[in-house]
Design a protein around this motif. Structure first.
Motif, PDB file in Angstrom:
ATOM      1  N   LEU A  56      26.700 -13.201  20.190  1.00  0.00           N
ATOM      2  CA  LEU A  56      25.700 -13.146  19.122  1.00  0.00           C
ATOM      3  C   LEU A  56      26.042 -14.145  18.021  1.00  0.00           C
ATOM      4  CD1 LEU A  56      25.262  -9.277  18.837  1.00  0.00           C
ATOM      5  CD2 LEU A  56      23.948 -10.897  20.209  1.00  0.00           C
ATOM      6  N   PRO A  57      25.036 -14.660  17.347  1.00  0.00           N
ATOM      7  CA  PRO A  57      25.297 -15.613  16.255  1.00  0.00           C
ATOM      8  C   PRO A  57      26.184 -14.992  15.173  1.00  0.00           C
ATOM      9  CG  PRO A  57      22.957 -15.530  16.776  1.00  0.00           C
ATOM     10  CD  PRO A  57      23.613 -14.426  17.546  1.00  0.00           C
ATOM     11  N   LYS A  58      27.091 -15.778  14.648  1.00  0.00           N
ATOM     12  CA  LYS A  58      27.970 -15.342  13.567  1.00  0.00           C
ATOM     13  C   LYS A  58      27.125 -14.857  12.393  1.00  0.00           C
ATOM     14  CE  LYS A  58      32.303 -15.607  11.846  1.00  0.00           C
ATOM     15  NZ  LYS A  58      33.109 -14.467  12.172  1.00  0.00           N
ATOM     16  N   GLY A  59      27.437 -13.684  11.875  1.00  0.00           N
ATOM     17  CA  GLY A  59      26.752 -13.137  10.716  1.00  0.00           C
ATOM     18  C   GLY A  59      25.619 -12.177  11.037  1.00  0.00           C
ATOM     19  N   VAL A  60      25.227 -12.066  12.307  1.00  0.00           N
ATOM     20  CA  VAL A  60      24.099 -11.204  12.663  1.00  0.00           C
ATOM     21  C   VAL A  60      24.394  -9.723  12.367  1.00  0.00           C
ATOM     22  CG1 VAL A  60      24.637 -10.763  15.109  1.00  0.00           C
ATOM     23  CG2 VAL A  60      22.266 -10.903  14.371  1.00  0.00           C
ATOM     24  N   MET A  61      25.650  -9.356  12.337  1.00  0.00           N
ATOM     25  CA  MET A  61      26.011  -7.965  12.050  1.00  0.00           C
ATOM     26  C   MET A  61      26.389  -7.751  10.590  1.00  0.00           C
ATOM     27  SD  MET A  61      25.598  -5.989  14.560  1.00  0.00           S
ATOM     28  CE  MET A  61      24.980  -6.294  16.194  1.00  0.00           C
ATOM     29  N   GLY A  62      26.301  -8.787   9.780  1.00  0.00           N
ATOM     30  CA  GLY A  62      26.625  -8.660   8.365  1.00  0.00           C
ATOM     31  C   GLY A  62      25.613  -7.804   7.620  1.00  0.00           C
ATOM     32  N   ASN A  63      26.077  -7.112   6.612  1.00  0.00           N
ATOM     33  CA  ASN A  63      25.241  -6.287   5.733  1.00  0.00           C
ATOM     34  C   ASN A  63      24.440  -5.243   6.512  1.00  0.00           C
ATOM     35  OD1 ASN A  63      24.455  -5.523   3.156  1.00  0.00           O
ATOM     36  ND2 ASN A  63      22.599  -6.766   3.230  1.00  0.00           N
TER      37      ASN A  63
ATOM     38  N   GLY B   1      25.947  -2.043   7.173  1.00  0.00           N
ATOM     39  CA  GLY B   1      26.703  -0.797   7.039  1.00  0.00           C
ATOM     40  C   GLY B   1      27.844  -0.705   8.035  1.00  0.00           C
ATOM     41  N   GLN B   2      28.227   0.534   8.335  1.00  0.00           N
ATOM     42  CA  GLN B   2      29.334   0.717   9.278  1.00  0.00           C
ATOM     43  C   GLN B   2      28.964   0.267  10.677  1.00  0.00           C
ATOM     44  OE1 GLN B   2      32.439   3.610   9.269  1.00  0.00           O
ATOM     45  NE2 GLN B   2      31.483   4.698   7.572  1.00  0.00           N
ATOM     46  N   MET B   3      27.684   0.290  10.994  1.00  0.00           N
ATOM     47  CA  MET B   3      27.260  -0.215  12.304  1.00  0.00           C
ATOM     48  C   MET B   3      27.677  -1.678  12.449  1.00  0.00           C
ATOM     49  SD  MET B   3      23.424  -0.426  13.934  1.00  0.00           S
ATOM     50  CE  MET B   3      22.931  -1.904  13.020  1.00  0.00           C
ATOM     51  N   GLY B   4      27.428  -2.465  11.436  1.00  0.00           N
ATOM     52  CA  GLY B   4      27.809  -3.873  11.476  1.00  0.00           C
ATOM     53  C   GLY B   4      29.312  -4.062  11.544  1.00  0.00           C
ATOM     54  N   ILE B   5      30.037  -3.299  10.733  1.00  0.00           N
ATOM     55  CA  ILE B   5      31.505  -3.380  10.758  1.00  0.00           C
ATOM     56  C   ILE B   5      32.027  -3.062  12.153  1.00  0.00           C
ATOM     57  CG2 ILE B   5      33.629  -2.272   9.926  1.00  0.00           C
ATOM     58  CD1 ILE B   5      32.175  -1.890   7.224  1.00  0.00           C
ATOM     59  N   TYR B   6      31.491  -2.008  12.747  1.00  0.00           N
ATOM     60  CA  TYR B   6      31.951  -1.600  14.080  1.00  0.00           C
ATOM     61  C   TYR B   6      31.696  -2.711  15.093  1.00  0.00           C
ATOM     62  CZ  TYR B   6      32.600   0.770  18.458  1.00  0.00           C
ATOM     63  OH  TYR B   6      33.047   1.088  19.717  1.00  0.00           O
ATOM     64  N   TRP B   7      30.472  -3.236  15.113  1.00  0.00           N
ATOM     65  CA  TRP B   7      30.146  -4.231  16.137  1.00  0.00           C
ATOM     66  C   TRP B   7      30.898  -5.540  15.905  1.00  0.00           C
ATOM     67  CZ3 TRP B   7      29.059  -2.579  20.501  1.00  0.00           C
ATOM     68  CH2 TRP B   7      28.291  -1.437  20.681  1.00  0.00           C
ATOM     69  N   ILE B   8      31.174  -5.884  14.666  1.00  0.00           N
ATOM     70  CA  ILE B   8      32.017  -7.060  14.417  1.00  0.00           C
ATOM     71  C   ILE B   8      33.408  -6.812  14.988  1.00  0.00           C
ATOM     72  CG2 ILE B   8      33.197  -8.383  12.610  1.00  0.00           C
ATOM     73  CD1 ILE B   8      30.561  -8.055  10.943  1.00  0.00           C
ATOM     74  N   SER B   9      33.930  -5.599  14.806  1.00  0.00           N
ATOM     75  CA  SER B   9      35.264  -5.269  15.333  1.00  0.00           C
ATOM     76  C   SER B   9      35.290  -5.292  16.859  1.00  0.00           C
ATOM     77  CB  SER B   9      35.736  -3.911  14.817  1.00  0.00           C
ATOM     78  OG  SER B   9      35.113  -2.855  15.520  1.00  0.00           O
ATOM     79  N   MET B  10      34.135  -5.125  17.481  1.00  0.00           N
ATOM     80  CA  MET B  10      34.033  -5.174  18.944  1.00  0.00           C
ATOM     81  C   MET B  10      33.785  -6.590  19.456  1.00  0.00           C
ATOM     82  SD  MET B  10      34.622  -2.176  20.127  1.00  0.00           S
ATOM     83  CE  MET B  10      33.940  -2.215  21.783  1.00  0.00           C
ATOM     84  N   SER B  11      33.852  -7.566  18.547  1.00  0.00           N
ATOM     85  CA  SER B  11      33.749  -8.999  18.894  1.00  0.00           C
ATOM     86  C   SER B  11      32.442  -9.377  19.569  1.00  0.00           C
ATOM     87  CB  SER B  11      34.929  -9.420  19.779  1.00  0.00           C
ATOM     88  OG  SER B  11      36.151  -9.145  19.159  1.00  0.00           O
ATOM     89  N   VAL B  12      31.326  -8.829  19.051  1.00  0.00           N
ATOM     90  CA  VAL B  12      30.040  -9.203  19.641  1.00  0.00           C
ATOM     91  C   VAL B  12      29.534 -10.546  19.105  1.00  0.00           C
ATOM     92  CG1 VAL B  12      29.374  -6.819  20.127  1.00  0.00           C
ATOM     93  CG2 VAL B  12      28.654  -7.878  17.972  1.00  0.00           C
ATOM     94  N   GLU B  13      30.038 -10.954  17.938  1.00  0.00           N
ATOM     95  CA  GLU B  13      29.605 -12.222  17.358  1.00  0.00           C
ATOM     96  C   GLU B  13      30.481 -13.372  17.855  1.00  0.00           C
ATOM     97  OE1 GLU B  13      27.931 -10.636  13.060  1.00  0.00           O
ATOM     98  OE2 GLU B  13      29.705 -11.879  13.096  1.00  0.00           O
ATOM     99  N   LYS B  14      29.883 -14.567  17.852  1.00  0.00           N
ATOM    100  CA  LYS B  14      30.639 -15.765  18.203  1.00  0.00           C
ATOM    101  C   LYS B  14      31.748 -15.961  17.182  1.00  0.00           C
ATOM    102  CE  LYS B  14      26.753 -18.064  20.356  1.00  0.00           C
ATOM    103  NZ  LYS B  14      25.766 -19.132  20.268  1.00  0.00           N
ATOM    104  N   LEU B  15      32.838 -16.556  17.597  1.00  0.00           N
ATOM    105  CA  LEU B  15      33.980 -16.736  16.716  1.00  0.00           C
ATOM    106  C   LEU B  15      33.703 -17.726  15.587  1.00  0.00           C
ATOM    107  CD1 LEU B  15      36.791 -16.682  19.412  1.00  0.00           C
ATOM    108  CD2 LEU B  15      36.028 -14.828  17.908  1.00  0.00           C
ATOM    109  N   ASN B  16      32.861 -18.706  15.817  1.00  0.00           N
ATOM    110  CA  ASN B  16      32.528 -19.663  14.750  1.00  0.00           C
ATOM    111  C   ASN B  16      31.104 -20.133  14.853  1.00  0.00           C
ATOM    112  OD1 ASN B  16      32.889 -21.225  17.022  1.00  0.00           O
ATOM    113  ND2 ASN B  16      34.552 -22.426  16.182  1.00  0.00           N
TER     114      ASN B  16
END
Length: 188
Positions: A164-171, A173-188
């Motif tokens: 997923l594009p970097k930042g798509v899980m930003g803002n 809530g905890q849903m975004g934090i969780y999915w970022i921790s699961m590395s769904v977004e591109k690294l850069n």
């Protein structure tokens, strides 16, 4: 400010409230039991129940499908997360069962109507691997949701890794934090 902007502002406020609670819960030290007791005593769990209910209220007040879908995603995430992650880490405990059921009822209708987007599809598939978090609310009541959960191949955790594009899980809530921790977004 028009109604649409107001709804987007409200969802952002709820997201910010979630992050504050999560930050506070994460900052606590001590045993899981002591932290859980402290969060309960300080009303943190009640604050989260109010956030959860506020998402449902926002869903019903909004006429815009993108806002409705996003609030539903957050409701379903919170329903799931409250059961799989210890409350001392999240600030989430004992969500209102009526709110949980109402959100699953809405989800059931979304499945029937084909209103689930690709993102929600893989999220729901992932959550369905923990069928005990959904089936007690859906079995013998919400047929489409029950069929979806039972139809998921639980031997495969179905979330995108670094796609997923970097930042798509930003803002989000905890849903975004969780999915970022699961590395769904591109690294850069």
């Amino acid at each position: 400010m028009n109604w649409s902007d107001f709804m987007r502002t409200e969802i952002n406020i709820l997201s910010d409230r979630e992050i504050k609670i999560w930050d506070y819960a994460e900052s606590q030290t001590g045993t899981m039991e002591l932290v859980t007791e402290k969060l309960s005593r300080e009303g943190i769990f009640e604050q989260y129940r109010n956030i959860h209910k506020s998402y449902l209220n926002l869903f019903f007040r909004s006429d815009e499908e993108p806002i409705k879908l996003e609030t539903l995603k957050r409701l379903i995430f919170l329903n799931w997360y409250a059961q799989v992650e210890p409350s001392c880490y999240t600030g989430i405990e004992d969500l209102d069962n009526a709110t949980v059921f109402d959100s699953y009822s809405i989800l059931n209708q979304y499945l029937i109507d084909g209103k689930i987007d690709e993102e929600f599809m893989w999220m729901l598939s992932f959550y369905s691997s923990w069928d005990y978090t959904i089936l007690p609310f859906s079995e013998n009541k919400l047929e489409a949701l029950t069929a979806f959960v039972k139809g998921v191949d639980t031997s495969v955790l179905s979330c995108p890794k670094n796609l997923l594009p970097k930042g798509v899980m930003g803002n989000r809530g905890q849903m975004g934090i969780y999915w970022i921790s699961m590395s769904v977004e591109k690294l850069n």
